[in-house]
Scaffold this active site. Sequence first.
Site, short mmCIF file in Angstrom:
data_model
loop_
_atom_site.label_atom_id
_atom_site.label_comp_id
_atom_site.label_asym_id
_atom_site.label_seq_id
_atom_site.Cartn_x
_atom_site.Cartn_y
_atom_site.Cartn_z
N ASP A 29 0.82 -1.22 0.00
CA ASP A 29 0.00 0.00 0.00
C ASP A 29 0.85 1.27 0.00
O ASP A 29 2.01 1.26 0.43
CB ASP A 29 -0.87 0.05 1.27
CG ASP A 29 -2.01 -0.95 1.24
OD1 ASP A 29 -2.01 -1.84 0.37
OD2 ASP A 29 -2.90 -0.84 2.10
N HIS A 174 3.75 -2.27 3.05
CA HIS A 174 3.75 -0.89 2.53
C HIS A 174 5.00 -0.61 1.70
O HIS A 174 6.10 -0.93 2.13
CB HIS A 174 3.65 0.10 3.69
CG HIS A 174 2.33 0.03 4.42
ND1 HIS A 174 2.10 -0.91 5.40
CD2 HIS A 174 1.19 0.72 4.27
CE1 HIS A 174 0.86 -0.77 5.83
NE2 HIS A 174 0.27 0.21 5.17
ZN LIG Z 1 -2.49 3.31 3.31
#
Ligand SMILES: [Zn+2]
Length: 208
Positions: A29, A174
């Site tokens: 992400d 991430h």
């Molecule tokens: Zn996020």
Amino acid sequence: MLPHLLRNAIAEAVLRKRVRKDKIYLTFDDGPDPVHTPRILDTLKQSGIKATFFVVGEAADKHKDILRRIHNEGHSIGSHSQTHMHAWKTLPWTSYGDIRKGMASLAEHGVESKLWRPPYGKASLQTLIYSLRENKDLAYWTGDPQDYDPSNSASSLQNWLNEHATPGSVILLHDGRRTQEGGKNVTPDALEAYFNQTDIPSRSFAAL
Ligand SMILES: [Zn+2]
């Protein structure tokens, strides 16, 4: 705010539709990021692994070349809104607009996607309405090693993956800057070390 049970039911429906029990799904992400994303892409390429990237529209606008690379290398791309607004801390129509804009920005760059993930994983009534009206798949995760937590090191993250990235799991990671302090991100190092272990190739990975 969407009641937790309803949110979970929607999330499970989407995961049931897309997730195979014999595959591991790595998801990234908050990118594209000019430093972290290319490193992760290099590791995935070397290992022959396909993964899923939930990109933030404004970052994709800034780093079109990296978005293109993710696309060209065969990974799945989903939207993670335009500016990463927190649905519970924003006026409903504002966050709705931001979700729509994020998906439109992907389309402008030639990426058509049905997948999306709300920022911070926060679902609201708008989240549900958006998914139903626009026929988009709301994609949550089953495992979160909290790679954004500053107490996590590359080796603790690698250990977590060894233990928890099991077939049928969707792992939240991430590649963006919204990570540890000062833009630090231990995920590229952890991922490289993880795939350099000799027994990992026996595991089977896929994109959502
Ligand atoms: Zn996020």
